[in-house]
Every structure is written in C-alpha cells, then in structure tokens.
Scaffold this active site. Structure first.
Site, mmCIF file in Angstrom:
data_model
loop_
_atom_site.group_PDB
_atom_site.id
_atom_site.type_symbol
_atom_site.label_atom_id
_atom_site.label_comp_id
_atom_site.label_asym_id
_atom_site.label_seq_id
_atom_site.Cartn_x
_atom_site.Cartn_y
_atom_site.Cartn_z
ATOM 1 N N HIS A 171 0.824 -1.227 0.000
ATOM 2 C CA HIS A 171 0.000 0.000 0.000
ATOM 3 C C HIS A 171 0.852 1.269 0.000
ATOM 4 C CE1 HIS A 171 -3.623 -2.276 0.356
ATOM 5 N NE2 HIS A 171 -3.269 -2.830 1.510
ATOM 6 N N ASP A 207 -2.308 -10.567 -2.451
ATOM 7 C CA ASP A 207 -2.904 -10.121 -1.191
ATOM 8 C C ASP A 207 -4.391 -9.825 -1.452
ATOM 9 O OD1 ASP A 207 -2.005 -8.768 1.661
ATOM 10 O OD2 ASP A 207 -3.660 -7.658 0.744
ATOM 11 N N HIS A 209 -6.065 -7.315 -0.636
ATOM 12 C CA HIS A 209 -6.286 -5.909 -0.974
ATOM 13 C C HIS A 209 -5.512 -5.519 -2.226
ATOM 14 C CE1 HIS A 209 -6.730 -6.221 3.487
ATOM 15 N NE2 HIS A 209 -7.794 -5.459 3.258
ATOM 16 N N ASP A 296 -4.699 -12.852 3.539
ATOM 17 C CA ASP A 296 -5.990 -12.298 3.980
ATOM 18 C C ASP A 296 -7.121 -12.706 3.035
ATOM 19 O OD1 ASP A 296 -4.482 -10.661 2.304
ATOM 20 O OD2 ASP A 296 -4.731 -8.843 3.504
HETATM 21 N N1 Q9C Z 1 -11.362 -3.051 9.836
HETATM 22 C C1 Q9C Z 1 -2.497 -5.272 4.116
HETATM 23 O O1 Q9C Z 1 -3.126 -6.311 4.024
HETATM 24 N N2 Q9C Z 1 -7.985 -1.202 6.824
HETATM 25 N N3 Q9C Z 1 -3.058 -4.131 4.516
HETATM 26 C C2 Q9C Z 1 -8.324 -2.146 7.844
HETATM 27 C C3 Q9C Z 1 -10.028 -3.126 9.320
HETATM 28 C C4 Q9C Z 1 -6.634 -1.278 6.367
HETATM 29 C C5 Q9C Z 1 -4.461 -4.044 4.861
HETATM 30 C C6 Q9C Z 1 -9.730 -2.016 8.312
HETATM 31 C C7 Q9C Z 1 -6.312 -2.599 5.705
HETATM 32 C C8 Q9C Z 1 -4.878 -2.651 5.240
HETATM 33 C C9 Q9C Z 1 -1.049 -5.245 3.791
HETATM 34 ZN ZN ZN Z 2 -4.121 -7.149 2.511
#
Ligand code: Q9C
Ligand code: ZN
Length: 371
Positions: A171, A207, A209, A296
C-alpha cells in the site's frame, strides 16, 4: 527453500489500531511473522538466513526522500511535540476537494509538509489505520533488507526464495505510507531487479487488498508489469484504486492489470483469476517474478471476505512456479493468526513442487468449498 527473516520486525510492536475513529485490537501484529517463522522451522524443509544491510539508495529509487525522513523522525517528533499517544495516527489529510478549482501550479505552491506531527502524518499518510510506534522505522528498514536479500538469493541462482517481510509494503506509494505499510518492499525489490539484472520484471500481487502503492509506483513503467487479484475496491480498502479499467499510462500503458473479485470468492473462482494473471505475465518479457503474497484471502481472515482454504494455497504456489520464472516471494498481509503458518507452508511447498500434508492439528477449512 531459503527464507530470509529478521527479528527486527519485533520492534514494530503494534497492539491497537484505529478503525473509523475508534481504537480496536490491531490486525498487523508481530505474532503474524512469528507464526509463519515457527511453522516453516517446524516443517524442516526451509533454510533460514538474516538479511544484509542494503542502505538507503534502493529505497529512494522508488520512494520520495521526504517520506523516508518523515518515517525516520516521526516518533521522536511525536514525543518532542508532547503528543501523549501510544502510536502516531494522522489528524488531518489533504483531501483533494480542499483544493477544488485551484490550479495544479497553485496547489504545488500552497500544499507544504506542515510542522505539526498530526498534520505531517496526514501529508504522508493514506489512512488512520496504520499506527506508527517507536520501532516502526527500524522494522520497516529491516523489511526492505529482507526483500533485497531475497532478491540477492534469486539473482545468485535460486529458483525461488521467500522474504518474511514485516511490516508489509504494497500500500506504500512513492510519497505515501498506509494500510499497515511504510516502505513498499515488493516495489523496491522489483526496481532493484530491473537495475541489477537489467531486465524487465513482473509483480503478481495475491494479497486480498489491491496494492495501490505498487500500481502507483510503476503506473508509467513499461518494464514492470503489475497484476493484482483483490477484493473489489467498491466495498474494500483501499477504495479509491484497484478497478479493472486502470491499465497504466504512457510507457506503462497496458502493463497494469487489476482483477477485482466479489465477496465470497471461492477456490475455483480464485484459481481462474490466477490463470488469467499468469497469462498476462507470460505475455511480457522477463525471467523473474516478484510475488506479493497475502493470506488475507483465507476464509476466516478477520478483515477479508473471500472463502479460500489452505489447500488452495498449495495449488496456487504450484501454478505460479509452473510459470517457469524464478520467484522472489515477499510476505504482505494475512491476519487470521492460527492459520498463517499452514497457509505459508502450503504455498511455499507448492512453489517448490513438494507435496503438502496438512498438520493434523491444523484443521482449518475456511468458509469455502474445496476445488
Ligand atoms: N477493519 C495489508 O493487508 N484497513 N493491509 C483495515 C479493518 C486497512 C491491509 C480495516 C487494511 C490494510 C497489507
Ligand atoms: Zn491485505
């Protein structure tokens, strides 16, 4: 397979994060990397080494030096400005509508990095859920060294190597941190490969995301193909990038491929997306593939909504290895701590063409159905 790991990630000691203005238990915690390390050690088929120091130049090859200086100074600034917080999170972000109607030239003059740390974190931050603590900078530097040492192993002839990066990276954009990421480990690795090997490279981002930072860094680059399979940003972080019509510009036109998936994605649907992604990579040149590896996507992940099971990771690892490129595999997200070790073991054994016998005690089958 060789594994690069550094205990320096432990200094990024995260306990809580903020989610929509409320302090909640953190997802991106040290236990994640320790679970993976322990499972790979117990497997017996992995050889561990520590990273070597690669300095700052490979970082500023993809990141703004201002971001590096901010991350280095942020914690001591929080303290010297007497902000009584256990972690740094931004106060105010420069939302683009603040400048609506103003010219790009006027904005360039007006928008400056402020002195106050809450504003400074807003200037460099994407979101309020990426807590920064006393040891964050050192851990993030170590994660970059893990990634670059993994590159060294592959450039020295390994067919595949795994860097247990923590904090994750995809990110983080050229001038921005966020999403639990500070430096973009995979982008720094890909850039180093183009510079050292003198050949084009591809990044496969699996990933959950979208890797907005990796997309941004290589948006105009024709020599770095970026393909990502992720949750549709219409419903999931990072919300503002990751759609299928984002394909790159200039020299990078056509070198970016986003494959957004609906909630509940199954093993079968996911494997079809993997085949599409690998087809896109095969259309481009290069002998090395950087994998941004996240778990994830697992059915029980606390912030994901896919339905994958551990055995599909073994299959994905096998299919990625069948692309016949040497693999620089770098850890990104994955937050269901009990299954992380098994997922990593399954994926990496698959990538080496070794069978995967789940530990009898594991027993995590996820929400999905097996292929
Ligand atoms: N309720 C990676 O997987 N928002 N980053 C989280 C949780 C941020 C994920 C909200 C998610 C970032 C590297
Ligand atoms: Zn992620």
């Amino acid at each position: 397979m060789q594994v690069v790991y550094s205990p320096r990630h432990l200094a990024h000691d995260i306990v809580t994060e903020t989610y929509m203005g409320v302090e909640v238990p953190a997802n991106e915690v040290a236990e994640r990397a320790e679970r993976i390390r322990t499972a790979l050690e117990a497997d017996g088929g992995f050889a561990f080494s520590e990273p070597t120091d690669h300095g700052e130049d490979p970082i500023t090859a993809v990141h703004d030096p201002g971001l590096v200086r901010f991350l280095e100074a942020a914690w001591s600034e929080l303290r010297s400005q007497n902000v009584p917080r256990s972690f740094l999170s931004a106060d105010t972000y420069p939302n683009r509508s603040m400048f609506e109607g103003m010219s790009d030239e006027a904005i360039d003059v007006m928008v400056k990095e402020p002195r106050q740390i809450g504003g400074r974190a807003g200037f460099y931050g994407l979101d309020s859920a990426a807590p920064l603590v006393a040891g964050t900078y050192d851990a993030a530097r170590a994660a970059v060294d893990v990634a670059l040492t993994t590159v060294d192993l592959v450039l020295d002839g390994a067919a595949a190597a795994y860097g247990l990066c923590r904090p994750p990276g995809h990110h983080a954009a050229r001038s921005m941190y966020g999403g639990y990421c500070f430096f973009n480990n995979a982008a720094i690795a890909a850039q180093a490969i183009t510079a050292i090997a003198g050949e084009p490279v591809a990044i496969l981002d699996v990933d959950f995301h979208h890797g907005n930072g990796s997309q941004q860094i290589f948006w105009r680059r024709g020599d770095v193909r970026y393909v990502s399979i992720h949750a549709d940003p219409d419903r999931q972080y990072p919300y503002f990038l990751g759609r299928a019509d984002e394909t790159g510009e200039g020299d990078g036109r056509g070198a970016n491929l986003n494959i957004p998936l609906a909630a509940g994605a199954t093993n079968a649907g996911y494997l079809a997306a993997i085949d599409t992604a690998l087809g896109f990579i095969a259309e481009g040149p290069g002998t090395i593939l950087v994998v941004s590896l996240g778990f994830d996507t697992y059915g029980l992940d606390p912030i994901g909504d896919f339905a994958l099971t551990t055995d599909v990771y073994h299959e994905v690892g096998q299919r990625v290895a069948a692309s016949d490129r040497r693999l620089v595999i770098l850890q990104e997200g994955g937050y269901h701590r009990p299954s992380l070790g098994e997922s990593a073991r399954a994926w990496l054994r698959g990538a080496e063409g070794r069978s995967f016998d789940p530990l009898p005690a594991a027993g995590f089958t996820g929400r999905g159905s097996v292929v």
